[in-house]
Enzyme design. Structure first.
Site, PDB file in Angstrom:
ATOM      1  N   ARG A 112       0.838  -1.189   0.000  1.00 37.76           N
ATOM      2  CA  ARG A 112       0.000   0.000   0.000  1.00 37.76           C
ATOM      3  C   ARG A 112       0.881   1.250   0.000  1.00 37.76           C
ATOM      4  NH1 ARG A 112      -5.173   1.580  -0.993  1.00 37.76           N
ATOM      5  NH2 ARG A 112      -6.188   2.613   0.739  1.00 37.76           N
ATOM      6  N   THR A 382      -9.477   0.437  -9.391  1.00 35.27           N
ATOM      7  CA  THR A 382      -8.674  -0.657  -8.906  1.00 35.27           C
ATOM      8  C   THR A 382      -8.735  -1.785  -9.912  1.00 35.27           C
ATOM      9  OG1 THR A 382      -9.282   0.060  -6.736  1.00 35.27           O
ATOM     10  CG2 THR A 382      -8.539  -2.211  -6.918  1.00 35.27           C
ATOM     11  N   ASP A 424      -8.029   7.950   0.634  1.00 37.46           N
ATOM     12  CA  ASP A 424      -8.548   6.835   1.445  1.00 37.46           C
ATOM     13  C   ASP A 424      -8.367   7.082   2.948  1.00 37.46           C
ATOM     14  OD1 ASP A 424      -9.601   5.341  -0.591  1.00 37.46           O
ATOM     15  OD2 ASP A 424      -7.871   4.022  -0.816  1.00 37.46           O
ATOM     16  N   SER A 453      -7.589   0.567   3.422  1.00 39.55           N
ATOM     17  CA  SER A 453      -8.105   0.113   2.122  1.00 39.55           C
ATOM     18  C   SER A 453      -9.290  -0.820   2.331  1.00 39.55           C
ATOM     19  CB  SER A 453      -6.996  -0.649   1.399  1.00 39.55           C
ATOM     20  OG  SER A 453      -7.497  -1.241   0.224  1.00 39.55           O
ATOM     21  N   GLY A 475     -13.597  -1.636  -6.897  1.00 39.83           N
ATOM     22  CA  GLY A 475     -14.889  -1.088  -6.478  1.00 39.83           C
ATOM     23  C   GLY A 475     -14.890  -0.388  -5.135  1.00 39.83           C
TER      24      GLY A 475
HETATM   25  O1  DON Z   1      -8.083   0.847  -1.294  1.00 45.94           O
HETATM   26  C1  DON Z   1      -9.245   1.134  -1.487  1.00 45.94           C
HETATM   27  O2  DON Z   1     -10.162   0.703  -0.825  1.00 45.94           O
HETATM   28  C2  DON Z   1      -9.581   2.045  -2.652  1.00 45.94           C
HETATM   29  N1  DON Z   1      -8.426   2.853  -2.963  1.00 45.94           N
HETATM   30  C3  DON Z   1     -10.001   1.213  -3.809  1.00 45.94           C
HETATM   31  C4  DON Z   1     -10.449   2.049  -4.978  1.00 45.94           C
HETATM   32  C5  DON Z   1     -11.209   1.273  -5.979  1.00 45.94           C
HETATM   33  O3  DON Z   1     -11.418   0.101  -5.839  1.00 45.94           O
HETATM   34  C6  DON Z   1     -11.743   2.035  -7.124  1.00 45.94           C
HETATM   35  N2  DON Z   1     -12.194   1.098  -8.141  1.00 45.94           N
HETATM   36  N3  DON Z   1     -13.140   0.926  -8.713  1.00 45.94           N
END
Ligand code: DON
Length: 572
Positions: A112, A382, A424, A453, A475
């Protein structure tokens, strides 16, 4: 690559007709559901890759055909996604690996992003204390990237083929170009207004000023040079060499915070995976700094309290799933953060006893307003890929620059975008971030800290302890609920993997107190019943997640790419 025999059968959700397992119910999927015609899985004997881009899956499968293992394939797939799926595949972001060797050994790698040393708790607030857009777009949104360090760490521990051989396919794709498909072309067009705010970024993804059309070839010579350096000199070239110089120069020019010292200090970290169980099946998933594994296990533990779940598509099932998600997400937002910075009650959150206590607070026919949930304990874009190699070693990787093309700031000369993962964090504890997540003090910004995350790379073993499923999704917070529903669809509803992935999904994350559904996927009568129970319906996102999954069957490996966003499976 062979097609499964199901290809010849009219695919459907009537489990009595389609499932290889004993049918228990008829799933109620509305005729209007756009993925009602379930595509057959890709079936292979030895090895399988499922990712969000068919080219990346093919390259991963080729690596294993040349004698590479699942980690070698993961490195090659990851670098390839950074070229062919740059809205989400990346070298400027971070990610998580969950690994299970054929021997049963498990491991988790946290790569991360971290907050730069100069980050401050209120860095995204204006002088009146209001949240600005700077956590989402622009140079301050970027955390110190972890992907290259993460891929190097997993390769150093488990890789078999030479590193260079795994990076070179991506170098060639970046240099020679690849043909843009219709799914990706749509993203370039949709994101064009934001990409144009940064001229160098626009020059990368809008060649000649326009988004590439389906069938156009996209070449990325600057990215090819960066990847060539990484192929030749490994991670040090990114964290200390020419790429580091370009990142720092970009930060100085545009007002970002990442320094040479931040890059040199970055470390990927091996962690103990979260392990739980669901009706006798084993769950192996990502620990903090992702909330994915803890929240997934907490939801499943609550659902396990019901001896048998109501039928798929029924209001009764959606109610129970929603109430379980609401409780687990509320705990997530209150208690979870970077393990190097905060104490977390993980054993309690993942215990069956605690889940039973939460389950008792769920009324059978009334929604619990999220605002009423007591503190039970003291104290967009993502990508995911799944791999199984010929030995049976399994890899689940989820990686992200966060939003589509991250912060939209590309490193001039280096050909890649930096993440916007700083969003985040709880930029203002108690106020929603771009995913509407309302998070607490535990996830406040601090130098060197990892933002919490929701990524949930997950491996499931069957009741005999054998590898059964490898899965994950993009997502944001919807990752957790998507992974949970696919697991439950297989275990509780007897669906094939293809049905389980195609089936309509719902999502609830505590706050906002809103039940999300997919258009055409919620039977109107179920919605009426749910509204009568007090569930609130405000918005319906186009889709919830995009699962890339593998199932181990007696006859081989089934690879299923979600029909939602144009992924692909490849095996041999
Ligand atoms: O780590 C996380 O939870 C977010 N940065 C994830 C972002 C994400 O999945 C966007 N995609 N559709």
């Amino acid at each position: 690559m062979r097609r499964h025999a199901l290809a010849s059968i009219a695919a459907c959700f009537t489990l009595a007709a389609c499932s290889s397992r004993a049918p228990r119910e008829t799933a109620h999927v509305p005729a209007s559901w756009r993925y009602a015609n379930v595509a057959p899985p890709v079936v292979a004997e030895h090895a399988m890759v499922v990712s969000e881009h068919p080219i990346a899956s093919r390259i991963g499968a080729d690596v294993m055909q040349r004698g590479g293992n699942s980690i070698d394939a993961a490195v090659a797939v990851s670098f390839t996604l950074a070229v062919v799926h740059p809205r989400a595949g990346n070298i400027g972001g971070g990610g998580f690996l969950v690994y299970r060797a054929a021997s049963g050994e498990v491991a988790a790698l946290d790569y991360r992003e971290t907050a730069p040393a100069a980050a401050t708790r209120d860095m995204f607030l204006d002088s009146a204390g209001n949240l600005t857009e700077r956590s989402v777009i622009g140079p301050l949104a970027a955390g110190v990237p972890g992907v290259v360090a993460g891929l190097a760490a997993m390769h150093a521990r488990y890789g078999h083929l030479p590193w260079r051989d795994l990076v070179i396919p991506a170098v060639e794709l970046a240099r020679q170009g690849f043909v843009v498909d219709s799914v990706r072309a749509l993203t370039y067009a949709e994101q064009a207004p934001k990409l144009r705010r940064f001229p160098y970024t626009a020059s990368l993804y809008l060649p000649g000023g326009q988004p590439p059309a389906p069938g156009d070839t996209l070449r990325q010579p600057d990215l090819a040079r960066t990847l060539q350096l990484i192929a030749d000199s490994g991670a040090p070239s990114f964290y200390g060499g020419r790429v580091a110089d370009l990142i720092v120069a970009q930060m100085r020019r545009s007002g970002g915070l990442i320094t040479h010292a931040d890059l040199a200090a970055y470390r990927a970290k091996w962690r103990e995976p979260i392990q739980g169980s669901y009706r006798g099946w084993g769950i192996i998933s990502m620990p903090p700094s992702s909330s994915g594994g803890v929240t997934l296990v907490e939801i499943l533990n609550i659902l396990e309290g019901y001896r048998r779940l109501p039928p798929f598509g029924s209001a009764a099932l959606i109610h129970l799933e929603t109430e379980a998600m609401r409780r687990a997400f509320t705990d997530r937002n209150r208690h979870l953060g970077d393990p190097d910075f905060v104490e977390m009650p993980i054993a309690r959150l993942t215990s069956k006893v605690y889940a039973a206590q939460l389950q008792r607070s769920i009324a059978r026919s009334r929604a619990t307003p999220s605002a009423e949930l007591p503190a039970a304990i003291d104290s967009r874009e993502t990508t995911h890929f799944s791999i199984v190699d010929p030995e049976g070693n399994a890899v689940a990787v989820t990686t992200t620059p966060n939003s589509f093309f991250g912060s939209k700031v590309a490193v001039t000369g280096a050909g890649f975008v930096l993440n916007n993962t700083m969003d985040d964090f709880a930029a203002t504890p108690g106020a929603p971030n771009q995913f509407g997540l309302v998070q607490g003090e535990v996830n406040a910004i601090a130098p060197g800290k990892r933002p919490l995350s929701a990524m949930t790379p997950t491996i499931v073993t069957d009741p005999h302890g054998h590898l059964a499923l490898v899965l994950g999704s993009p997502g944001g917070p919807r990752i957790i609920s998507a992974v949970c529903q696919v697991i439950s669809n297989v275990i509780d509803h007897g669906m094939t993997l293809a049905q389980a992935v195609s089936a309509p999904r719902i999502h609830h994350q505590g706050l906002p107190d809103s039940l999300l559904w997919e258009q055409g996927g919620l039977p109107p009568e179920a919605r009426r019943e749910l509204e009568a129970m007090g569930h609130q319906f405000h918005q319906h996102p186009e889709t919830l997640g995009d699962v890339s999954a593998i199932r181990v069957t007696k006859s081989g490996l089934e690879g299923v790419a979600d029909p939602r966003r144009g992924g692909g499976a490849a095996g041999n």
